[in-house]
Design a protein around this motif. Structure first.
Motif, PDB file in Angstrom:
ATOM      1  N   LEU A 146     100.476 -66.797  19.106  1.00 44.48           N
ATOM      2  CA  LEU A 146     101.452 -67.720  17.842  1.00 44.48           C
ATOM      3  C   LEU A 146     102.698 -66.425  17.816  1.00 44.48           C
ATOM      4  N   GLY A 147     102.537 -65.158  18.201  1.00 46.45           N
ATOM      5  CA  GLY A 147     103.884 -64.371  18.205  1.00 46.45           C
ATOM      6  C   GLY A 147     105.060 -65.111  19.013  1.00 46.45           C
ATOM      7  N   LEU A 148     104.373 -65.560  20.368  1.00 42.80           N
ATOM      8  CA  LEU A 148     105.293 -65.983  21.622  1.00 42.80           C
ATOM      9  C   LEU A 148     105.377 -67.420  21.640  1.00 42.80           C
ATOM     10  N   VAL A 149     104.688 -67.833  20.575  1.00 40.22           N
ATOM     11  CA  VAL A 149     105.479 -69.573  20.097  1.00 40.22           C
ATOM     12  C   VAL A 149     107.174 -69.196  19.043  1.00 40.22           C
ATOM     13  N   GLY A 150     106.715 -67.756  18.473  1.00 36.61           N
ATOM     14  CA  GLY A 150     107.902 -68.242  17.243  1.00 36.61           C
ATOM     15  C   GLY A 150     108.522 -68.077  18.349  1.00 36.61           C
ATOM     16  N   GLY A 193     113.979 -69.555  11.006  1.00 32.25           N
ATOM     17  CA  GLY A 193     113.122 -71.064  10.334  1.00 32.25           C
ATOM     18  C   GLY A 193     112.637 -71.671  11.438  1.00 32.25           C
ATOM     19  N   GLU A 194     113.112 -72.038  12.734  1.00 32.72           N
ATOM     20  CA  GLU A 194     112.979 -72.875  13.482  1.00 32.72           C
ATOM     21  C   GLU A 194     111.363 -72.236  14.291  1.00 32.72           C
ATOM     22  N   ALA A 195     111.698 -70.992  14.108  1.00 28.55           N
ATOM     23  CA  ALA A 195     110.203 -69.724  14.023  1.00 28.55           C
ATOM     24  C   ALA A 195     108.970 -70.340  13.159  1.00 28.55           C
ATOM     25  N   VAL A 196     109.441 -69.962  11.793  1.00 27.56           N
ATOM     26  CA  VAL A 196     108.369 -69.991  11.156  1.00 27.56           C
ATOM     27  C   VAL A 196     108.064 -71.709  11.075  1.00 27.56           C
ATOM     28  N   VAL A 199     105.564 -72.042  14.306  1.00 29.69           N
ATOM     29  CA  VAL A 199     104.363 -71.575  14.051  1.00 29.69           C
ATOM     30  C   VAL A 199     103.654 -71.940  13.756  1.00 29.69           C
ATOM     31  N   ALA A 200     103.914 -72.279  12.165  1.00 22.33           N
ATOM     32  CA  ALA A 200     102.954 -72.569  11.420  1.00 22.33           C
ATOM     33  C   ALA A 200     102.188 -74.056  11.841  1.00 22.33           C
TER      34      ALA A 200
END
Length: 237
Positions: A146-150, A193-196, A199-200
Protein backbone atom coordinates in the motif's frame (compact mmCIF):
# COMPACT_ATOMS: atom_id res chain seq x y z
CA UNK A 1 -4.43 35.49 -23.85
CA UNK A 2 -4.92 34.94 -20.14
CA UNK A 3 -3.15 31.91 -18.79
CA UNK A 4 -4.56 29.49 -16.24
CA UNK A 5 -2.19 26.65 -15.54
CA UNK A 6 -3.93 23.29 -15.13
CA UNK A 7 -3.41 19.66 -16.09
CA UNK A 8 -6.09 19.84 -18.82
CA UNK A 9 -4.48 21.91 -21.60
CA UNK A 10 -7.02 24.08 -23.51
CA UNK A 11 -7.06 24.77 -27.25
CA UNK A 12 -4.54 27.34 -28.45
CA UNK A 13 -1.94 26.71 -25.76
CA UNK A 14 0.21 24.23 -27.71
CA UNK A 15 2.03 24.70 -30.98
CA UNK A 16 1.01 22.47 -33.86
CA UNK A 17 4.24 20.51 -33.68
CA UNK A 18 3.97 19.82 -29.96
CA UNK A 19 0.30 18.85 -30.24
CA UNK A 20 1.02 16.46 -33.10
CA UNK A 21 4.12 15.03 -31.43
CA UNK A 22 2.17 14.27 -28.27
CA UNK A 23 -0.77 12.79 -30.17
CA UNK A 24 1.32 10.09 -31.89
CA UNK A 25 2.33 8.11 -28.77
CA UNK A 26 -1.11 8.73 -27.25
CA UNK A 27 -2.87 7.19 -30.26
CA UNK A 28 -0.44 4.26 -30.30
CA UNK A 29 -0.99 3.57 -26.59
CA UNK A 30 -4.78 3.73 -26.92
CA UNK A 31 -4.69 1.40 -29.93
CA UNK A 32 -2.60 -1.11 -28.00
CA UNK A 33 -4.92 -0.70 -25.02
CA UNK A 34 -7.87 -1.67 -27.23
CA UNK A 35 -6.09 -4.84 -28.32
CA UNK A 36 -5.13 -5.64 -24.75
CA UNK A 37 -8.66 -5.09 -23.43
CA UNK A 38 -10.08 -7.45 -26.03
CA UNK A 39 -7.53 -10.11 -25.19
CA UNK A 40 -7.06 -9.84 -21.43
CA UNK A 41 -10.13 -8.38 -19.73
CA UNK A 42 -12.02 -11.08 -17.87
CA UNK A 43 -15.64 -11.06 -16.77
CA UNK A 44 -14.81 -9.97 -13.25
CA UNK A 45 -13.14 -6.75 -14.42
CA UNK A 46 -15.62 -5.60 -17.09
CA UNK A 47 -18.00 -4.01 -14.53
CA UNK A 48 -14.98 -2.63 -12.69
CA UNK A 49 -13.85 -0.88 -15.86
CA UNK A 50 -17.11 1.07 -16.07
CA UNK A 51 -17.11 1.94 -12.37
CA UNK A 52 -13.52 3.16 -12.50
CA UNK A 53 -14.15 5.25 -15.61
CA UNK A 54 -17.10 6.96 -13.89
CA UNK A 55 -15.09 7.54 -10.71
CA UNK A 56 -12.09 8.98 -12.56
CA UNK A 57 -14.37 11.20 -14.64
CA UNK A 58 -15.96 12.60 -11.49
CA UNK A 59 -12.74 13.28 -9.57
CA UNK A 60 -11.08 14.91 -12.57
CA UNK A 61 -13.99 17.33 -12.94
CA UNK A 62 -13.27 18.67 -9.44
CA UNK A 63 -10.66 21.38 -9.97
CA UNK A 64 -8.97 23.06 -7.01
CA UNK A 65 -8.11 26.72 -7.81
CA UNK A 66 -4.82 27.97 -6.42
CA UNK A 67 -3.51 31.53 -6.24
CA UNK A 68 -1.39 32.73 -9.14
CA UNK A 69 -3.55 31.34 -11.95
CA UNK A 70 -2.98 27.66 -11.25
CA UNK A 71 -5.36 24.84 -10.49
CA UNK A 72 -5.16 21.11 -9.98
CA UNK A 73 -7.27 18.00 -9.79
CA UNK A 74 -6.96 14.33 -8.92
CA UNK A 75 -5.80 11.96 -11.65
CA UNK A 76 -6.86 8.35 -11.01
CA UNK A 77 -4.30 6.74 -13.31
CA UNK A 78 -2.59 4.67 -10.62
CA UNK A 79 -5.86 3.30 -9.29
CA UNK A 80 -6.85 2.26 -12.82
CA UNK A 81 -3.45 0.67 -13.47
CA UNK A 82 -3.47 -1.33 -10.23
CA UNK A 83 -6.98 -2.68 -10.79
CA UNK A 84 -7.10 -3.03 -14.58
CA UNK A 85 -3.49 -3.29 -15.76
CA UNK A 86 -1.45 -0.51 -17.31
CA UNK A 87 -2.60 -0.76 -20.92
CA UNK A 88 -6.30 -1.04 -20.16
CA UNK A 89 -5.84 1.86 -17.75
CA UNK A 90 -4.48 3.94 -20.64
CA UNK A 91 -7.65 3.15 -22.58
CA UNK A 92 -9.92 4.09 -19.67
CA UNK A 93 -8.10 7.38 -19.13
CA UNK A 94 -8.36 8.20 -22.84
CA UNK A 95 -12.13 7.57 -22.86
CA UNK A 96 -12.55 9.81 -19.80
CA UNK A 97 -10.49 12.62 -21.31
CA UNK A 98 -12.25 12.30 -24.67
CA UNK A 99 -15.64 12.63 -22.99
CA UNK A 100 -14.51 15.60 -20.94
CA UNK A 101 -13.13 17.40 -24.00
CA UNK A 102 -16.12 16.90 -26.32
CA UNK A 103 -18.99 17.00 -23.82
CA UNK A 104 -17.73 19.49 -21.23
CA UNK A 105 -14.98 21.46 -23.00
CA UNK A 106 -12.59 20.43 -20.22
CA UNK A 107 -9.36 20.30 -22.18
CA UNK A 108 -8.98 21.33 -25.79
CA UNK A 109 -9.75 19.19 -28.82
CA UNK A 110 -6.44 20.10 -30.45
CA UNK A 111 -4.64 19.34 -27.17
CA UNK A 112 -6.45 16.03 -26.62
CA UNK A 113 -3.41 13.96 -27.62
CA UNK A 114 -1.22 15.83 -25.15
CA UNK A 115 -3.77 15.49 -22.36
CA UNK A 116 -4.12 11.77 -22.99
CA UNK A 117 -0.34 11.41 -23.05
CA UNK A 118 0.21 13.42 -19.86
CA UNK A 119 -2.60 12.05 -17.72
CA UNK A 120 -3.36 8.69 -19.27
CA UNK A 121 -0.35 7.18 -20.95
CA UNK A 122 2.46 8.49 -18.75
CA UNK A 123 0.46 8.13 -15.55
CA UNK A 124 -0.90 4.64 -16.17
CA UNK A 125 2.27 3.18 -17.69
CA UNK A 126 4.44 4.67 -14.97
CA UNK A 127 2.13 3.28 -12.31
CA UNK A 128 1.99 -0.19 -13.84
CA UNK A 129 5.73 -0.55 -14.31
CA UNK A 130 6.63 1.10 -11.01
CA UNK A 131 4.30 -1.07 -8.93
CA UNK A 132 5.59 -4.21 -10.64
CA UNK A 133 9.23 -3.19 -10.14
CA UNK A 134 8.66 -2.04 -6.59
CA UNK A 135 7.12 -5.33 -5.53
CA UNK A 136 10.30 -7.12 -6.61
CA UNK A 137 12.48 -5.18 -4.19
CA UNK A 138 10.17 -4.25 -1.30
CA UNK A 139 9.07 -6.57 1.50
CA UNK A 140 6.10 -8.74 0.60
CA UNK A 141 3.78 -7.18 3.16
CA UNK A 142 0.47 -5.34 3.05
CA UNK A 143 2.00 -2.14 4.43
CA UNK A 144 4.79 -2.16 1.84
CA UNK A 145 2.36 -2.80 -1.01
CA UNK A 146 0.00 0.00 0.00
CA UNK A 147 2.92 2.35 0.65
CA UNK A 148 4.23 1.57 -2.82
CA UNK A 149 0.83 2.28 -4.36
CA UNK A 150 0.60 5.61 -2.52
CA UNK A 151 4.08 6.69 -3.57
CA UNK A 152 3.46 5.77 -7.19
CA UNK A 153 0.13 7.61 -7.18
CA UNK A 154 1.88 10.78 -6.00
CA UNK A 155 4.66 10.34 -8.56
CA UNK A 156 2.21 9.83 -11.43
CA UNK A 157 0.58 13.18 -10.67
CA UNK A 158 3.95 14.90 -10.62
CA UNK A 159 5.04 13.33 -13.91
CA UNK A 160 1.82 14.45 -15.60
CA UNK A 161 2.27 17.98 -14.25
CA UNK A 162 5.90 18.11 -15.40
CA UNK A 163 4.97 16.88 -18.88
CA UNK A 164 2.23 19.51 -19.14
CA UNK A 165 4.63 22.26 -18.10
CA UNK A 166 7.26 21.10 -20.57
CA UNK A 167 4.80 21.05 -23.48
CA UNK A 168 3.59 24.56 -22.66
CA UNK A 169 7.17 25.80 -22.45
CA UNK A 170 8.27 24.16 -25.72
CA UNK A 171 5.20 25.66 -27.40
CA UNK A 172 6.32 29.12 -26.28
CA UNK A 173 3.19 29.71 -24.22
CA UNK A 174 5.04 30.37 -20.96
CA UNK A 175 8.63 29.99 -19.82
CA UNK A 176 9.66 26.73 -18.19
CA UNK A 177 11.07 28.63 -15.22
CA UNK A 178 7.61 30.01 -14.54
CA UNK A 179 5.33 27.11 -15.37
CA UNK A 180 7.30 24.15 -13.98
CA UNK A 181 7.60 25.35 -10.36
CA UNK A 182 3.98 26.48 -10.38
CA UNK A 183 2.65 23.18 -11.72
CA UNK A 184 4.85 21.01 -9.52
CA UNK A 185 4.11 23.06 -6.40
CA UNK A 186 0.36 22.77 -6.87
CA UNK A 187 0.38 19.12 -7.84
CA UNK A 188 2.73 18.10 -5.04
CA UNK A 189 -0.20 18.90 -2.74
CA UNK A 190 -2.81 17.41 -5.07
CA UNK A 191 -0.65 14.29 -5.28
CA UNK A 192 -0.91 13.76 -1.54
CA UNK A 193 -4.70 13.67 -1.85
CA UNK A 194 -4.35 11.36 -4.84
CA UNK A 195 -2.15 9.01 -2.82
CA UNK A 196 -4.54 8.92 0.14
CA UNK A 197 -7.59 8.19 -2.02
CA UNK A 198 -5.76 5.59 -4.11
CA UNK A 199 -4.44 3.76 -1.06
CA UNK A 200 -7.89 3.79 0.55
CA UNK A 201 -9.52 2.36 -2.57
CA UNK A 202 -6.85 -0.30 -3.14
CA UNK A 203 -6.93 -1.23 0.55
CA UNK A 204 -10.69 -1.78 0.36
CA UNK A 205 -10.34 -3.94 -2.76
CA UNK A 206 -7.47 -5.84 -1.17
CA UNK A 207 -9.63 -6.63 1.86
CA UNK A 208 -12.73 -7.68 -0.07
CA UNK A 209 -11.58 -8.94 -3.48
CA UNK A 210 -7.79 -9.23 -3.79
CA UNK A 211 -8.32 -11.21 -6.99
CA UNK A 212 -9.26 -7.91 -8.65
CA UNK A 213 -5.75 -6.51 -8.22
CA UNK A 214 -4.48 -6.90 -11.76
CA UNK A 215 -1.63 -9.29 -12.40
CA UNK A 216 -0.41 -9.37 -8.80
CA UNK A 217 -0.41 -12.25 -6.33
CA UNK A 218 -1.63 -10.31 -3.30
CA UNK A 219 -4.25 -12.64 -1.83
CA UNK A 220 -1.95 -13.44 1.09
CA UNK A 221 -1.83 -9.71 1.94
CA UNK A 222 -5.57 -9.52 2.45
CA UNK A 223 -6.75 -9.25 6.07
CA UNK A 224 -10.12 -10.71 5.14
CA UNK A 225 -11.35 -14.23 4.31
CA UNK A 226 -9.86 -16.14 1.37
CA UNK A 227 -10.94 -14.51 -1.91
CA UNK A 228 -13.11 -16.11 -4.51
CA UNK A 229 -11.00 -17.51 -7.36
CA UNK A 230 -10.62 -15.17 -10.31
CA UNK A 231 -12.28 -16.11 -13.57
CA UNK A 232 -10.60 -15.81 -16.94
CA UNK A 233 -7.05 -14.78 -17.55
CA UNK A 234 -5.04 -12.42 -15.40
CA UNK A 235 -4.30 -8.92 -16.60
CA UNK A 236 -0.66 -7.96 -16.22
CA UNK A 237 0.51 -4.62 -14.93
Amino acid sequence: MSLTLAMHIPDGFLSGGVAAGAAIPAIAAVAYGLRTADRELDEARVPLLGVLAAFIFAVQMLNFPIAGGTSGHLLGATLAAVLLGRWVACLVMAVVLLTQAFAFADGGITALGANVLNMGVLGALLAGYAVTAGRRVLPDTRVAFLGLVGGVAWLAVMVGAAATATELAVSGTVSLGTVLPAMLGVHALIGVGEAVITVAAVSAVLAARPDLIAGADVAHLSPGPPPRPATGREVTT
